[in-house]
Design a protein around this motif. Sequence first.
Motif, short mmCIF file in Angstrom:
data_model
loop_
_atom_site.label_atom_id
_atom_site.label_comp_id
_atom_site.label_asym_id
_atom_site.label_seq_id
_atom_site.Cartn_x
_atom_site.Cartn_y
_atom_site.Cartn_z
N CYS A 100 59.25 -10.23 114.09
CA CYS A 100 60.04 -9.46 115.05
C CYS A 100 59.13 -8.61 115.92
O CYS A 100 57.94 -8.42 115.61
CB CYS A 100 61.03 -8.54 114.33
N HIS A 101 59.68 -8.10 117.01
CA HIS A 101 58.94 -7.17 117.85
C HIS A 101 59.92 -6.20 118.52
O HIS A 101 61.11 -6.49 118.67
CB HIS A 101 58.08 -7.89 118.89
N LEU A 102 59.38 -5.04 118.91
CA LEU A 102 60.16 -4.03 119.61
C LEU A 102 59.81 -4.10 121.09
O LEU A 102 58.64 -4.05 121.47
CB LEU A 102 59.85 -2.63 119.08
N VAL A 103 60.84 -4.19 121.92
CA VAL A 103 60.68 -4.30 123.37
C VAL A 103 61.33 -3.09 124.03
O VAL A 103 62.47 -2.73 123.69
CB VAL A 103 61.30 -5.60 123.91
N VAL A 104 60.63 -2.44 124.97
CA VAL A 104 61.25 -1.40 125.79
C VAL A 104 61.64 -2.04 127.12
O VAL A 104 60.87 -2.81 127.70
CB VAL A 104 60.32 -0.19 126.01
N VAL A 150 65.16 -4.53 119.34
CA VAL A 150 64.45 -5.22 118.27
C VAL A 150 64.85 -6.69 118.37
O VAL A 150 66.03 -7.04 118.29
CB VAL A 150 64.83 -4.65 116.89
N ARG A 151 63.85 -7.56 118.55
CA ARG A 151 64.11 -8.98 118.74
C ARG A 151 63.28 -9.81 117.76
O ARG A 151 62.22 -9.38 117.30
CB ARG A 151 63.74 -9.43 120.16
N THR A 152 63.77 -11.02 117.48
CA THR A 152 62.97 -11.98 116.73
C THR A 152 61.97 -12.62 117.70
O THR A 152 62.08 -12.49 118.92
CB THR A 152 63.84 -13.07 116.10
N LYS A 153 61.02 -13.36 117.16
CA LYS A 153 60.05 -14.02 118.03
C LYS A 153 60.71 -15.08 118.90
O LYS A 153 60.16 -15.44 119.94
CB LYS A 153 58.92 -14.63 117.20
N GLU A 154 61.90 -15.56 118.46
CA GLU A 154 62.63 -16.54 119.27
C GLU A 154 63.45 -15.87 120.38
O GLU A 154 64.07 -16.55 121.20
CB GLU A 154 63.59 -17.36 118.39
N GLY A 155 63.48 -14.54 120.41
CA GLY A 155 64.19 -13.82 121.47
C GLY A 155 65.58 -13.34 121.08
O GLY A 155 66.27 -12.74 121.91
#
Length: 217
Positions: free
Chosen positions: A158-162, A203-208
């Motif tokens: 996962c990753h956090l995107v602003v 908060v998203r998965t690597k697949e978006g």
Amino acid sequence: MRSLERHRDVGAYALGVLDEAEAFRFEDHLMECPRCAAEVTEFGPTTRQLMLYRRATPRTVHPFAGPGPRLLDRLLGEVAGRRRAAKRRLLFALAASVVVALAGPAVALRAADGGEETVRVTATDERSGVWAQVTIEDEVYGSQVELRVKDAAGPRACHLVVVGRDGSEQTVTSWNVPHHDARPNTMKGGSALHPDEIARYEVRTKEGERLVTLEPR
């Protein structure tokens, strides 16, 4: 097998009672059921105790010696008791969160040295079951961001995107969710955007796939 029967397999799966085929089918169900993923995590202490008991059992014990027929019922009863206690704590927490939500989802914390305010935003997504909290501090370069997240549906990246008010996006931090681990994980990162330039955090998965969205007010 029907979904209801799959829910009932949680204890057997966590204790390693299911055969290989049933375990494989239950793991498929586990990927789509946050409720069962959380329950498997709750069996963790019991499973570890059984592993310790097995390692401590003398070799002289008969290889076919086994627990009494009511052991699984007692274990399930203990887990159910812990779940009831956790549910009561959750109800109190939800009541407190409603009070906070009425005042707005973002909480401003004044820095101890009298400097800039720190903004904290908390959210839970009902669909994914993911809980997250971001704490944002304004810096000369932009923002310093701390993320705490609970996600029992791992393993996954996962990753956090602003997302800026101008529509721009920046990845703040990334991590791997452990296998069915509902404990909170904490990560830190930074963004070139200042807090007042950020529209939301995702908060998203690597697949978006979006797991939870946090929107400061």
